[in-house]
Write a protein that holds these residues in place. Sequence first.
Motif, PDB file in Angstrom:
ATOM      1  N   ALA A 228     101.522  22.591  77.566  1.00 49.28           N
ATOM      2  CA  ALA A 228     101.827  22.068  76.230  1.00 49.28           C
ATOM      3  C   ALA A 228     100.571  21.492  75.579  1.00 49.28           C
ATOM      4  CB  ALA A 228     102.914  20.999  76.323  1.00 49.28           C
ATOM      5  N   ALA A 232      98.718  22.935  72.157  1.00 47.64           N
ATOM      6  CA  ALA A 232      98.411  22.051  71.039  1.00 47.64           C
ATOM      7  C   ALA A 232      96.925  22.090  70.701  1.00 47.64           C
ATOM      8  CB  ALA A 232      98.846  20.623  71.365  1.00 47.64           C
ATOM      9  N   ARG A 233      96.062  22.096  71.724  1.00 51.47           N
ATOM     10  CA  ARG A 233      94.627  22.161  71.472  1.00 51.47           C
ATOM     11  C   ARG A 233      94.232  23.516  70.894  1.00 51.47           C
ATOM     12  NH1 ARG A 233      91.364  18.340  73.959  1.00 51.47           N
ATOM     13  NH2 ARG A 233      89.757  19.351  72.673  1.00 51.47           N
ATOM     14  N   LEU A 237      96.276  20.998  66.980  1.00 49.16           N
ATOM     15  CA  LEU A 237      97.320  20.052  66.581  1.00 49.16           C
ATOM     16  C   LEU A 237      97.135  18.765  67.372  1.00 49.16           C
ATOM     17  CD1 LEU A 237     100.375  22.478  66.633  1.00 49.16           C
ATOM     18  CD2 LEU A 237      98.987  21.827  64.663  1.00 49.16           C
ATOM     19  N   ARG A 238      97.068  17.660  66.693  1.00 51.03           N
ATOM     20  CA  ARG A 238      96.839  16.371  67.342  1.00 51.03           C
ATOM     21  C   ARG A 238      98.175  15.734  67.701  1.00 51.03           C
ATOM     22  NH1 ARG A 238      91.973  17.596  68.838  1.00 51.03           N
ATOM     23  NH2 ARG A 238      90.616  18.184  67.077  1.00 51.03           N
ATOM     24  N   LEU A 239      98.685  16.112  68.849  1.00 53.36           N
ATOM     25  CA  LEU A 239      99.955  15.573  69.325  1.00 53.36           C
ATOM     26  C   LEU A 239      99.704  14.617  70.479  1.00 53.36           C
ATOM     27  CD1 LEU A 239     102.164  18.806  69.289  1.00 53.36           C
ATOM     28  CD2 LEU A 239     102.221  16.917  67.660  1.00 53.36           C
ATOM     29  N   LEU A 244     104.487  15.263  73.319  1.00 47.95           N
ATOM     30  CA  LEU A 244     104.527  16.440  74.190  1.00 47.95           C
ATOM     31  C   LEU A 244     105.575  16.275  75.291  1.00 47.95           C
ATOM     32  CD1 LEU A 244     100.706  17.170  74.442  1.00 47.95           C
ATOM     33  CD2 LEU A 244     102.419  18.465  73.158  1.00 47.95           C
ATOM     34  N   THR A 275     109.257  17.790  67.379  1.00 52.26           N
ATOM     35  CA  THR A 275     108.023  17.585  66.618  1.00 52.26           C
ATOM     36  C   THR A 275     108.272  17.227  65.159  1.00 52.26           C
ATOM     37  OG1 THR A 275     107.899  19.977  66.199  1.00 52.26           O
ATOM     38  CG2 THR A 275     106.697  19.125  68.110  1.00 52.26           C
ATOM     39  N   LEU A 279     104.733  16.956  62.847  1.00 54.03           N
ATOM     40  CA  LEU A 279     104.076  18.165  62.376  1.00 54.03           C
ATOM     41  C   LEU A 279     104.791  18.680  61.139  1.00 54.03           C
ATOM     42  CD1 LEU A 279     103.543  20.140  65.732  1.00 54.03           C
ATOM     43  CD2 LEU A 279     101.844  18.780  64.491  1.00 54.03           C
ATOM     44  N   GLU A 283     103.207  24.149  61.054  1.00 50.29           N
ATOM     45  CA  GLU A 283     102.576  23.748  62.308  1.00 50.29           C
ATOM     46  C   GLU A 283     103.613  23.639  63.435  1.00 50.29           C
ATOM     47  OE1 GLU A 283     102.081  22.342  59.455  1.00 50.29           O
ATOM     48  OE2 GLU A 283      99.937  22.481  59.017  1.00 50.29           O
ATOM     49  N   PHE A 287     103.613  25.980  66.764  1.00 48.95           N
ATOM     50  CA  PHE A 287     103.581  25.415  68.113  1.00 48.95           C
ATOM     51  C   PHE A 287     104.752  25.930  68.945  1.00 48.95           C
ATOM     52  CE2 PHE A 287     104.737  22.046  71.148  1.00 48.95           C
ATOM     53  CZ  PHE A 287     103.551  21.973  71.868  1.00 48.95           C
ATOM     54  N   PHE A 291     104.047  28.250  72.164  1.00 48.46           N
ATOM     55  CA  PHE A 291     104.440  27.631  73.431  1.00 48.46           C
ATOM     56  C   PHE A 291     105.483  28.484  74.142  1.00 48.46           C
ATOM     57  CE2 PHE A 291     106.385  23.716  75.631  1.00 48.46           C
ATOM     58  CZ  PHE A 291     105.506  23.832  76.694  1.00 48.46           C
TER      59      PHE A 291
END
Length: 322
Positions: A228, A232-233, A237-239, A244, A275, A279, A283, A287, A291
């Motif tokens: 996960a 995201a990376r 995406l800055r989660l 996560l 999310t 997000l 986005e 994701f 995923f």
Amino acid sequence: MTPTGSPPESRRTRDRVVRALLFAAVGVSLVITLRGMDPGHLWTVLKGADWRWLAVAVLANAASQVTRAVGWNAMLTDSRLRFPLLVRIEFAVQAAAAVSPEGVGEFVRVGYLLREGVARTVTVTLMLVRKYFSSLGLVPFLVVLWWPGSGVPGWAVAVAWAYLAVLTVETVLILRVARTPRAPAREGRLRRIVFDARTSLGSVRHPRVFAELGAAAVATRTLDLVAAVAVARALDLRLTAAVLVLVLLSIEVSNILPTLPGQLGTFEAAVLGATAGFLGQAEGLAFALVFHAQQVLPQIPLGMMAMAGTSIRRERTERNST
């Protein structure tokens, strides 16, 4: 005498109606959630994915199948099955689950283990045990949801506590059922099935096996979290870790619903729900799609190769024996 074959037509009809209603609910929720989304923005997010991080996610996914096989190896100690065979079976089961209706993957497992001399009752019982430990393996990560300042909504914290409560009840039931059974006082197919099921839990009663199952479950969940993070990376995406973990919890809860092959639809709905608020629409969907894809798509060719290899080795063994 009451028939024990297929369920009556009324029950099958009811199951179809419930399944159809659930699918419709998932479809409606997706439409409402994604209403007004800009497809061009979605494509931009997907197109900018970093394949190097995606490769990390795929490798973590493949490694998680090995850790699942470690759990089966711990439970099937008495059957003396080779660990490489259990790994191939795990890949084959996941591939079957990705392309076929719900539950077919586990039928594949029953078939493979039956060929190796493991009774159906034993396999089905151990499948339930492994599912319990898989769910239990997520519990250590729920701490980040309860941690002050996690930033997750109140409903997520409540779901996490409810999840822990359900697992606590299951733990009590398993400890009671796993006690060494006495032979049934009277004959009967149902009594014999229950006795065989409880007997098959013999290996799980050993502290070493219990510890190995727990460690394998936590390792599997750790790899899921690594995947996960990598997705995201890859999408930039800055989660946070809390979000996560919430994604993994939402997917776990969605598993109780009837699904299409590969959890199509329910998986995306679970990720979008987790999310939401963190997000945007594009986005969040990007994701969810990536995923899901990194989990399902690599499993199909790897599982097909595993099934072919297992079948060829079995045929050679049978020819040599004759």
